[in-house]
Scaffold this motif. Structure first.
Motif, short mmCIF file in Angstrom:
data_model
loop_
_atom_site.label_atom_id
_atom_site.label_comp_id
_atom_site.label_asym_id
_atom_site.label_seq_id
_atom_site.Cartn_x
_atom_site.Cartn_y
_atom_site.Cartn_z
N GLY A 1 46.49 -24.10 33.18
CA GLY A 1 46.89 -24.69 31.91
C GLY A 1 46.84 -23.70 30.77
N THR A 2 46.73 -24.21 29.54
CA THR A 2 46.82 -23.35 28.37
C THR A 2 45.53 -22.58 28.09
OG1 THR A 2 46.28 -25.16 26.85
CG2 THR A 2 48.61 -24.77 27.33
N LYS A 3 44.52 -22.75 28.93
CA LYS A 3 43.35 -21.87 28.87
C LYS A 3 43.80 -20.42 29.06
CE LYS A 3 38.69 -21.35 30.82
NZ LYS A 3 37.71 -21.92 31.77
N ARG B 1 46.22 -19.01 27.74
CA ARG B 1 46.65 -18.41 26.48
C ARG B 1 45.51 -17.59 25.84
NH1 ARG B 1 50.98 -16.71 25.47
NH2 ARG B 1 49.71 -14.86 25.12
N TYR C 1 59.78 -15.73 31.24
CA TYR C 1 58.46 -15.56 30.62
C TYR C 1 58.52 -14.38 29.66
CZ TYR C 1 56.45 -18.63 34.21
OH TYR C 1 56.16 -19.70 35.02
N ASP D 1 52.96 -12.37 29.27
CA ASP D 1 52.52 -13.71 29.65
C ASP D 1 52.47 -13.87 31.16
OD1 ASP D 1 52.17 -14.47 27.08
OD2 ASP D 1 53.90 -15.82 26.97
N ASP E 1 51.48 -16.97 34.33
CA ASP E 1 51.08 -18.31 34.71
C ASP E 1 50.46 -18.24 36.09
OD1 ASP E 1 50.64 -21.00 34.53
OD2 ASP E 1 52.68 -21.61 34.97
N SER F 1 38.79 -26.41 32.69
CA SER F 1 40.19 -25.98 32.47
C SER F 1 41.05 -27.10 31.91
CB SER F 1 40.78 -25.47 33.79
OG SER F 1 40.09 -24.33 34.23
N TYR G 1 42.72 -27.64 26.61
CA TYR G 1 42.84 -26.40 25.83
C TYR G 1 43.95 -26.41 24.80
CZ TYR G 1 39.02 -23.89 27.94
OH TYR G 1 37.75 -23.51 28.29
N SER G 2 44.92 -27.27 24.94
CA SER G 2 45.92 -27.38 23.88
C SER G 2 45.29 -27.91 22.60
CB SER G 2 47.08 -28.29 24.33
OG SER G 2 47.78 -27.70 25.40
N ARG H 1 42.48 -25.08 21.31
CA ARG H 1 43.06 -23.95 20.59
C ARG H 1 43.48 -24.31 19.17
NH1 ARG H 1 47.60 -22.25 22.31
NH2 ARG H 1 48.12 -24.00 23.67
#
Length: 330
Positions: free
Chosen positions: A62-64, A66, A143, A147, A149, A185, A188-189, A192
Motif C-alpha cells: 500500500g501507500t506505506k 511512499r 510508473y 517509484d 510497487d 501496513s 497510510y493514506s 501521510r
C-alpha cells in the motif's frame, strides 16, 4: 534504430537484479523446492500431510511504500509484503510453504530491488518459508522513475481436520490480543496526511523509523499457542481495524464485546490521535490500534495460551449473544 533500452527497459539491470538476489533467495529453499530461479514455473513438493488443504493469500504494501521511497529506506517493505500475506493465511491455521513476489517500477535499479527482496528473504527465513519465484516488471510510462510497487502471493497448508474458521467460537469464549509493532501496513493514506515531515524527531529518532517499522509476523507465536491449546478463531487486524476484522470470524448471532482500555496503544498511534483529533470510532475502524492479531479461545484455555508464549496477551473481552457483531467499550 530504436532499442528496448531506448524505450526505457534495461534488460541488463534486470539480469543484475537476479544476480544480486539469487543467493539470498536460494537460502530460503528447503528439500521441498524442486528447482531454482530461471524456470518458467516454480516447483514445490507437498509432503508430510495426510489430508492437506492449501490456503493462499495475496496482498501488497500500500501507500506505506511512499514513505519508504521518499526517505530511500527499502529494507523493511519486503517484510511488510510477506507479513500481510502470511498473517492472513495463518488465521486459518495454515503454515506458509512458499512465497512469490511481484515488483513493478518505472526504471529498475538493481540495488533497490535487491534491498526490497532482502526484506522478503528475512521474513521467509523467520517462518521457514521458501521464496520460490517472482517477477520484476520495468514499465516506463506506467510508473514514475524512482517509484516501486511491491506485492506478493503466499501459499500455505493445513490439515483438513485442523482448519480454523471461527465455526467453533461460542458464547463465553475469551478474546485475546497480540500486540502490533505499530501501524503495520494499513491506513497510510491517512497517516501521510497527519505526518508530513518524515525527518522530524520522534522519541529521539526520525519519525519515519516509527512509521516504517515492519508488520509483525505472528507465525511462530501462534504455532507455540497451538502446541498448548486449541484456538477457536483468529483474526488478522488489518485495514478496517478491530471493527471490521473481528466480526469476519464470528458465527451468526454472536458478538465480540471488547474493552479498548485493555489495549496497549503504541506511542506512534497515540501521537497520530493527539495531532489529528480523529474520532475513536474512525481510529478503531482504520488502524489496528496496537492489536495486530486477535485469537479466541475457550475460557478454560486462557491460562494455557498465556503460558505458551514469552509475551503478554491482552485479555480484551468475551463473546456474547448479540445481533451487533462487535461492541467496543471506550
Amino acid at each position: 534504430m530504436t532499442t528496448y533500452k531506448q524505450a526505457g527497459v534495461d534488460k541488463e539491470e534486470g539480469y543484475q537484479t537476479v544476480q544480486k538476489i539469487k543467493d539470498a533467495v536460494a537460502s530460503t529453499h528447503n528439500v521441498n523446492v524442486m528447482n531454482g530461479i530461471g524456470s518458467f514455473g516454480a516447483f514445490y513438493r507437498l509432503q508430510d500431510y495426510k489430508k492437506p488443504v492449501l490456503v493462499s493469500g495475496t496482498d501488497g504494501v500500500g501507500t506505506k511504500l511512499r514513505i519508504a521511497l521518499d526517505v530511500k529506506k527499502y529494507d523493511t517493505v519486503g517484510i511488510d509484503c510477506f507479513a500481510m500475506c502470511a498473517n492472513d493465511i495463518l488465521c486459518h491455521g495454515a503454515k506458509p510453504l512458499f512465497f512469490l513476489d511481484y515488483l513493478a517500477c518505472g526504471k529498475l535499479d538493481s540495488e533497490i530491488a535487491a534491498e526490497i527482496v532482502s526484506g522478503i528473504v528475512d521474513a521467509c527465513k523467520e517462518t521457514g518459508t521458501a521464496l520460490i519465484g517472482g517477477e520484476t516488471a520495468e514499465m516506463p510510462g506506467m510508473y514514475t522513475i524512482g517509484d516501486y510497487d511491491v506485492a506478493g502471493f503466499c501459499v500455505g497448508a493445513v490439515e483438513e481436520d485442523d482448519i480454523i474458521d471461527g465455526s467453533k467460537i461460542k458464547e463465553g469464549d475469551v478474546i485475546l490480543g497480540l500486540e502490533s509493532s505499530g501501524f503495520h501496513s494499513n491506513g497510510y493514506s491517512l497517516i501521510r496526511k497527519v505526518f508530513t515531515d518524515y525527518n522530524e524527531e520522534f522519541e529521539g529518532k526520525p519519525i519515519y523509523e516509527a512509521l516504517l517499522k515492519p508488520t509483525r509476523l505472528y507465525q511462530n507465536i501462534i504455532d507455540s499457542i497451538l502446541e498448548k491449546t486449541p484456538i477457536n478463531g483468529i483474526a488478522h487486524i488489518t485495514g478496517g481495524g478491530l471493527i471490521e476484522n473481528v466480526p469476519r470470524i464470528l458465527p451468526d448471532g454472536l458478538s465480540a464485546h471488547i474493552d479498548t482500555t485493555k489495549i496497549n496503544v503504541p506511542t506512534i498511534i497515540q501521537e497520530l490521535q493527539k495531532r489529528s483529533g480523529i474520532a475513536m470510532e474512525e481510529l478503531y475502524g482504520t488502524f489496528n490500534m496496537g492489536v495486530g492479531m486477535v485469537i479466541v479461545v475457550a475460557p478454560e484455555n486462557v491460562a494455557k495460551a498465556k503460558d505458551a508464549i514469552n509475551e503478554s496477551l491482552m485479555e480484551l473481552g468475551t463473546i456474547k449473544k448479540d445481533n451487533n457483531p462487535i461492541i467496543l467499550k471506550w
